[in-house]
Design a protein around this motif. Structure first.
Motif, short mmCIF file in Angstrom:
data_model
loop_
_atom_site.label_atom_id
_atom_site.label_comp_id
_atom_site.label_asym_id
_atom_site.label_seq_id
_atom_site.Cartn_x
_atom_site.Cartn_y
_atom_site.Cartn_z
N GLU A 33 -10.24 -0.35 1.64
CA GLU A 33 -9.88 0.28 2.56
C GLU A 33 -10.46 -1.46 3.47
N ILE A 58 -2.04 4.85 5.25
CA ILE A 58 -1.37 3.57 6.09
C ILE A 58 -0.40 3.20 6.66
N GLU A 68 -2.24 -1.83 6.77
CA GLU A 68 -3.79 -1.43 7.85
C GLU A 68 -3.95 0.33 7.09
N VAL A 69 -5.27 0.74 7.54
CA VAL A 69 -4.85 1.68 6.32
C VAL A 69 -5.85 2.50 7.73
N LEU A 88 -6.76 -2.97 1.81
CA LEU A 88 -5.85 -2.98 2.13
C LEU A 88 -5.35 -3.56 3.21
N SER A 89 -6.89 -3.52 4.80
CA SER A 89 -5.97 -4.10 6.18
C SER A 89 -6.00 -5.54 5.64
#
Length: 810
Positions: free
Chosen positions: A22, A164, A31-32, A25-26
């Motif tokens: 998480e 996301i 962006e989660v 990814l952001s």
């Protein structure tokens, strides 16, 4: 974009935690928005076996079940009302104290018709797995050896769902594989290779359905390539549980194996496909532009009209669907379908977006095609879909039939590794940049200086070297970019805000301090309303308005404020005072945009700043109330109210004789104010009377720069003296001229003038009037003597007589 963790691991070999995934990814721009872990809602439920089910002693429709909840532990007694509760059933058990998501209750120990129930056997609806509540879940005897284990572990439902946010420039991440590729580049695992399936799915016979492209040269980009393959003898039953489970997890409803396969590949690879019931096709299937008047019934259950700008898929019977957006009901697959044509094509993003917007269709296929899918995945995508159909539905494939060629999806960009440091301030080694770009699918030339970089076909958003720098820096981590203060040329701090910005800020404070409430209204109004206030020109009409009531750029802020004030009055607020500072428009170029400060007042003057009133009765607001608003605002932005002239040449939307203009000289108009014209109020459906004002803040010349030395702060400790004067003047003499002459009689001692009475009648003569003013005298240094007051009074009378021909009324 939603996907499950296990789905991601089909493409990414990784063991990192969900929390770390998480975070990364952001950081890399994906962006989660949400993570849903089924263990939080379903983790308490376990596999259980009904050892014995016997009738309830006090109820015909209930059964008492002895339930084994763990090997070697005593059974628990559960009262169950399901018709399928029976001895030997393997089901799902909820212990006491467990929250049941489908019913919203927490289980408590309580008697049911005299028999205590120590838990609950659950249906699918109670677990929110489906709407089925006809009976409790039957897991099957093959799970008898797993009694006591968690239900989600046994059935594979312990799969977190990650959602996301995808920006429009990242079509590669509309599929799970693209997300896995980014995570692999960020160091969270290794991207698994794509399987090579071309020779495994190619049939021996030619495709029995002919495929063509029927475009002229001007429209050939609408669908440059259309590939298809016929598969005979398929069995279109339900998709396997693992496919249905993944689709349900991301919010898609399983339909049938063939349809679910296309949805699955669309989400998995970002490659939309479509399947046709081949037996329902008439002649050659082809892509072309639509013709006006054509219609088709879509798979969404609606009838859709076609225009000549839309790309459609058709056969000899007519239109079958919109290319890249929606298929048609006439050739849709059903449980009886045995022969299918798999479509895999490429559609122009711009035309797809325009068609979807015109037809008002939102679909997963449109979402991907209008962003740009990988053009080189047409044939591989067809092979992957064919392989999945053969595995899940059986059948015999034909050879692929391909019309056209995929467009070029790769570009070559000249790139200097040193640009990363130049544009971002981060010293990223050239080898690190090379590795990142390579893992993202870019082809990077040899050398650590200037190289040629070939973009992958799934990245149509990459146009230049700056885009490559962005790719490198987002994978390295935007949190690693150092914060560096901007260099300062000297110790002198320059003004941060412009004169106009300062006026806007001061204007808001002053108007709010005078009791007006700030409003924000639309910049678009009806053309008829715009015409009432001097607008409505063709160049101020919107090409694509939100609605017919918002078709024209506003020439004034007053229409929006007037309608807002009326809405307040309709809701019981009789006294309303609103202001707005915003943009008004007189043309479509940069000189036609103006910053206005406007306000309106409705109701009584009890809440407005009023001076002396002889009878003290409540009065309606009038132009003098908004005049005070205007003068206060002008004073706050550096315009001395004593230096402005009053003109009666107000715009036509004001009431003649009850409005005015404040100006400096004949050309510089500072403000307009007064009562709004009854015909204008009637056109806006506003109840009068209403007074308002408008100031063009952007037309006021810049204020003179004052010395940085602050003036001495002085407070006069002597009380002011007020004297009243009544002058008889000609009827056409303005009261403002009398007040101005009185102020100028002695600028040091006269600090204020106010008109408090105007009288006309036989006692003052024909075409004459009496104007009474109150003058405020401020002593300086010593208290006034009678002689001092008399002297300054004589100066005031003389000055007014000289300026206006007035006579002091006896």
């Amino acid at each position: 974009m939603k996907f499950t963790l296990s789905w991601l691991k089909d493409h990414l070999d990784t063991e990192v935690s969900l929390e770390e995934m998480e975070r990364v990814l952001s950081l890399i721009g994906l962006e989660v928005e949400d993570i849903t872990d089924p263990a939080e809602a379903l983790g308490a439920f376990t596999v259980a076996r009904v050892v014995e089910a016997r009738p309830h002693p006090n109820a015909d429709r209930l059964r008492v079940c002895d339930v084994e909840i763990a090997p070697g532990k005593p059974t628990v007694e559960v009262v169950c009302g399901a018709p399928n509760a029976k001895t030997g059933l393997i089901g799902v058990f909820a212990p006491l104290g467990t929250y049941i998501p489908g019913t919203g209750i927490t289980l408590e120990k309580r008697p049911v018709r005299g028999v205590e129930s120590n838990g609950m056997l659950l249906s699918e609806r109670e677990l929110e797995l489906s709407d089925d509540h006809d009976g409790i879940i039957e897991l099957g005897q093959d799970l008898a050896g797993r009694v006591g284990e968690r239900f989600i572990d046994v059935t594979g439902r312990n799969d977190p769902v990650i959602e996301i946010g995808i920006t429009p420039n990242r079509p590669d991440c509309t599929g799970v594989r693209g997300i896995a590729r980014d995570l692999a580049a960020a160091g969270l695992g290794t991207l698994k290779p794509m399987p090579e399936l071309k020779h495994a799915v190619e049939g021996a016979a030619a495709c029995p359905v002919n495929i063509e492209l029927r475009f002229d040269d001007a429209a050939k980009d609408a669908c440059p390539v259309f590939a298809g393959r016929h598969v005979a003898g398929v069995a279109n039953g339900p998709a396997p549980a693992w496919v249905q489970q993944r689709l349900r997890a991301i919010g898609l409803r399983p339909i049938s194996a063939l349809v679910d396969i296309t949805n699955y590949i669309s989400m998995d690879l970002g490659r939309p496909l479509h399947v046709y019931d081949a037996d329902k096709l008439k002649g050659t299937i082809h892509a072309r532009l639509g013709e006006a008047g054509e219609t088709f019934d879509g798979l969404d259950g609606k009838s859709h009209e076609v225009t000549s700008e839309m790309c459609v898929i058709a056969d000899e019977s007519g239109v079958l669907g919109f290319g890249g957006i929606l298929g048609g009901e006439s050739t849709g697959c059903t449980p009886e379908t045995t022969n299918v044509l798999i479509e895999c094509a490429y559609f122009d993003p711009i035309r797809t977006a325009a068609t979807g917007r015109t037809a008002q269709i939102q679909s997963d296929a449109r979402y991907r095609f209008e962003r740009g899918v990988d053009p080189e995945l047409v044939v591989p995508g067809l092979d992957i879909a064919t392989d999945m159909v053969l595995k899940l539905c059986g059948g015999t494939p034909s050879k692929a039939c391909i019309a056209g060629e995929p467009p070029a999806g790769r570009k070559t960009v000249a790139f200097d590794f040193a640009r990363v440091a130049k544009l971002t301030g981060m010293d990223v080694p050239a080898e690190t940049s090379r590795n990142i770009l390579t893992k993202l699918g870019f082809g990077v030339g040899q050398g650590n200086g200037k190289v040629d970089v070939e973009t992958p076909p799934w990245r149509p958003d990459i146009d230049g070297a700056a885009d490559l720098v962005e790719e490198v820096i987002r994978i390295v981590g935007l949190d690693q970019v150092p914060s560096v203060a901007l260099p300062r040329d000297g110790d002198t701090v320059q003004a941060v805000m412009t004169d106009l910005q300062l006026r806007v800020r001061r204007g808001r404070r002053v108007l709010a301090g005078r009791g007006l409430v700030e409003a924000i209204t639309w910049s678009f109004i009806q053309r008829g309303e715009a015409t009432l206030f001097g607008g409505g020109q063709d160049d101020l009409e919107l090409a694509n308005p939100i609605s017919t009531e918002m078709s024209s750029m506003r020439p004034s802020l007053l229409p929006g404020l007037l309608t807002a004030a009326q809405r307040n009055r309709n809701r019981g607020f009789a006294d309303t005072a609103l202001f707005e500072i915003g943009q008004a428009y007189s043309g479509d170029d940069e000189t036609g945009q103006h910053t206005h400060a406007s306000g309106v007042r409705i109701g009584t003057a009890a809440f407005a700043s009023r001076g002396r009133n002889w009878d003290g009765a409540a009065e309606s607001v009038d132009l003098f109330d908004v005049k005070q608003d205007v003068l206060a605002l002008l004073d706050a932005i550096g315009i001395d109210p004593d230096t402005v002239q009053v003109s009666r040449d107000a715009p036509a939307w004001y009431h003649p004789g009850r409005s005015a203009v404040l100006q400096r000289g004949p050309k510089l108009r500072l403000a307009t104010f007064g009562e709004l014209h009854p015909s204008v109020l009637s056109a806006l459906d506003v109840d009068g009377p209403v007074v308002g004002f408008e100031i063009d803040l952007s037309a006021i010349p810049p204020a003179k720069r004052k010395s940085p030395q602050r003036p001495e702060f002085a407070v006069n400790d002597l009380n002011a003296v007020h004297r009243d004067f009544a002058f008889v003047v000609a009827a056409d003499v303005a009261a403002g001229d009398i007040m101005r002459a009185a102020r100028n009689a002695d600028k040091k001692l006269v600090t204020g003038t106010t008109v408090f009475d105007v009288f006309s009648g036989e006692s003052v003569g024909a075409n004459r009037k009496s104007v009474a003013i109150e003058v405020t005298l401020q002593p300086q240094g010593a208290t006034f003597t009678d002689e001092d007051i008399e002297a300054v009074s004589n100066k005031i009378v003389a000055a007014v007589q000289k300026a206006t021909g007035a006579e002091l009324r006896s």
